[in-house]
Structures are given as structure tokens and as C-alpha cells.
Design an enzyme around this catalytic site. Structure first.
Site, PDB file in Angstrom:
ATOM      1  N   ASN A 204      -3.305  -5.238   0.690  1.00 36.06           N
ATOM      2  CA  ASN A 204      -2.599  -5.334  -0.589  1.00 36.06           C
ATOM      3  C   ASN A 204      -3.437  -6.210  -1.523  1.00 36.06           C
ATOM      4  O   ASN A 204      -4.488  -6.735  -1.131  1.00 36.06           O
ATOM      5  CB  ASN A 204      -1.171  -5.866  -0.409  1.00 36.06           C
ATOM      6  N   GLU A 207      -4.174  -9.816  -0.250  1.00 33.37           N
ATOM      7  CA  GLU A 207      -5.089  -9.811   0.889  1.00 33.37           C
ATOM      8  C   GLU A 207      -6.509  -9.476   0.445  1.00 33.37           C
ATOM      9  O   GLU A 207      -7.474 -10.113   0.889  1.00 33.37           O
ATOM     10  CB  GLU A 207      -4.611  -8.799   1.926  1.00 33.37           C
ATOM     11  N   ASP A 273       3.086  -0.715   6.066  1.00 34.81           N
ATOM     12  CA  ASP A 273       3.126   0.076   7.299  1.00 34.81           C
ATOM     13  C   ASP A 273       3.305   1.558   6.979  1.00 34.81           C
ATOM     14  O   ASP A 273       2.707   2.418   7.623  1.00 34.81           O
ATOM     15  CB  ASP A 273       4.279  -0.396   8.199  1.00 34.81           C
TER      16      ASP A 273
END
Length: 324
Positions: A204, A207, A273
């Protein structure tokens, strides 16, 4: 493009995806809140029900199963009640659990969320982030060597809870490459050096910023971040950007910005996920990276409109594509 995406979606069925990473049990305590405790200035939750979901890397497997794929899970659990509940949830979804190994010295990672009137009030974590014991690490490596050949795509779902060690990651990438299998990584910044030469990473924005050491927030930060990560790790990069959609950086020099599809956002839990599961199944179904990212973006838009780690179905994505 629409017909091409629908064709790829049809091919999701029974694709074999090997998921390795930090599995967790998500426990939800649902209740009513109507008063403050006389003992301390805290809310009193009158519990109405408790529910359980597969979390962390196990939620990637859960999403793959919900999208008609065949998920094979590799991970570590403790010898405790949480492990029993987690395995029960995975088996309920038809997920293969032969690669889950028991570490009696660690608890099963568990996140307990307490909700009052559907609003999260508190989260309680049970975890031990120490790396896997050498004997368990060897068991995982042996399992990887036996199973990779029969898979369509490999997913590393890294939550930095001790499963993705340098040895396991190196052997997994090496074995996957020798068997010509794509490796897709949902990364954790502290382990970035382990992902060199994989096929795709899906961080993301936060990150990606931490991994690239480029400050997040200014206009051209995403372009700089994606380009730097691509060069540093020699991999394609898909940055998920919340309400701004996604940005795909390919090794051929192509950059694609995909706008967000969400209509209403109820929960961001598990959205990453959903993205990695959709990308894995799409690439296993002969999609190129741009097509895979487009499908993942649609899936993520549906996912954030749901509470908790609720999964997305093929029919939901199909309806969204047909409405485009």
C-alpha cells in the site's frame, strides 16, 4: 476490454494458488453499548455473539477460495484453541491445510476485535514475532519443494510475524523460478530485501513509502516510489492507494494509474488480501499485469463496502464489470 476481463474471471475456477505467510485467527466480539462502567471511565459491552474468521495470510487463502480458486496454505500455528478454530474456518472453505505446522512454543496469532453497534471499540492481539524454529523452517522448505511444481502461482503474504525467514524466502523464490512459477508478494517494509527478483509486489502507499524511503504525500511521490522499488528489487510493483486507486509499475517501463471503484467505504480490513488474491488468480488465468490489476481494483472496491474480512465473489466482480 470488458469481454476480456469476463473471460479471465471465468478461468479463475480451480486455479491452484500456494499461499505462504503469517496466518491468524480474527475473533469478533459483537455487543451493545449503553452505559459507562462504574469501575473506570470505559464503555461496558453487553456481548451478543462471537464470530471467527481466517486472518492475515489465511485471509488471502480465504479470498482465493471465495473466488473459486484452490488455495493451499503454508504457515505456523500454536498448539492451542485458537489453532483449532482457525483450522476449522479454513477447512470449512475447502482450503488445504497440509502445510500448516505447529509450534508449541508460540501462540496462534490472534486478533480480537470488540465491536459495539458495529463500531470497533478495542483490539486485543496475541502474538509472538520470533522467527520459526529451525526444525519447523526445514519442514516448511521441504513442503515447498514438494508442492511448488503442482501450483499455478505462488503468493507470499508477509505480516512479519516470523514465518517469512530469509532461508524460507530464498528457497521459495529459487524453487518457484526453477519451476517457472510466478511469485507475488504482499510485503512488509522491514523484510524488503527478501523480495529481490520476485515477479510482483503489492504494497500500500505507506508501505511503499517506507520501503523506498521516499516521503509519502506529495504529488509525484508515487511515481518516484514505484520506480525506485522496481529498480531496487528488480520486480513489477502494484501500489494500492485507497481512495486514489492503484498504480502499476512494470519492468517494461509502462506505468498505469487505475482509479478507485469503491462507492462507499465501510472497512479497509483485509482489502490488501483481496487484491493479492485477485491478482494471483488473474495471472494464473493468463491475464497480463494491467488486466490483473484492473480486476483486483474492482474486487477491492467491492471489498471495502463490506464489514470486517468478508470476501468477494466472482459473481460480484462479474456484475461490476458488466455495469462498466
Amino acid at each position: 476490454m470488458k469481454q476480456r476481463l469476463l473471460k479471465i474471471l471465468e478461468n479463475f475456477k480451480n486455479k491452484k494458488i500456494l499461499v505462504i505467510g503469517d496466518i491468524m485467527l480474527d475473533k469478533y466480539i459483537w455487543g451493545d453499548v449503553s452505559r459507562i462502567s462504574p469501575e473506570a471511565p470505559v464503555q461496558v459491552v453487553n456481548v451478543l455473539k462471537e464470530t471467527y474468521e481466517a486472518g492475515g495470510a489465511a485471509n488471502v487463502a480465504n479470498n482465493i477460495a471465495a473466488l473459486d480458486g484452490k488455495a493451499f496454505m503454508i504457515g505456523i500455528a500454536g498448539n492451542d484453541l485458537a489453532k483449532d478454530m482457525l483450522l476449522k474456518e479454513l477447512k470449512k472453505k475447502g482450503i488445504n491445510t497440509d502445510g500448516i505446522f505447529i509450534d508449541k512454543d508460540k501462540p496462534t496469532t490472534q486478533k480480537v476485535r470488540i465491536l459495539g453497534r458495529s463500531q470497533q471499540l478495542l483490539r486485543v492481539d496475541y502474538e509472538n514475532k520470533e522467527h520459526a524454529h529451525p526444525n519447523i523452517q526445514n519442514s516448511i522448505i521441504n513442503f515447498v519443494e514438494r508442492t511448488v511444481k503442482g501450483m499455478d502461482v505462488i503468493v507470499i503474504s508477509d505480516y512479519a510475524k516470523g514465518v517469512i525467514t530469509p532461508e524460507i524466502c530464498r528457497k521459495l523464490i529459487e524453487t518457484s523460478k526453477s519451476n517457472k512459477k510466478l511469485v507475488i508478494v504482499d510485503p512488509k517494509p522491514e523484510n524488503k530485501n527478501l523480495y529481490l527478483n520476485v515477479d510482483l509486489i503489492t504494497p500500500n502507499s505507506a508501505e511503499a513509502s517506507e520501503m523506498s524511503e521516499i516521503e509519502y504525500g506529495f504529488d509525484n511521490a508515487v511515481s518516484e516510489t514505484g520506480g525506485k522499488l522496481l529498480k531496487y528489487l528488480n520486480t513489477n510493483v502494484l501500489i494500492t492507494r485507497g481512495e486514489k486507486g492503484m498504480s502499476l509499475f512494470e519492468k517494461n517501463g509502462s506505468i498505469t494509474n487505475i482509479p478507485a471503484k469503491a462507492k462507499e467505504v465501510y472497512s479497509l480490513i483485509g482489502a490488501g488480501d483481496t487484491v493479492v488474491a485477485a491478482v494471483a488468480l488473474a495471472t494464473a488465468s493468463n491475464a497480463n499485469l494491467r488486466e490483473a490489476a484492473t480486476l483486483a481494483n474492482i474486487a477491492a472496491g467491492i471489498k471495502v463496502g463490506k464489514i470486517g474480512t468478508a470476501s468477494v465473489s466472482v459473481d460480484e466482480i462479474k456484475k461490476e464489470i458488466e455495469s462498466l
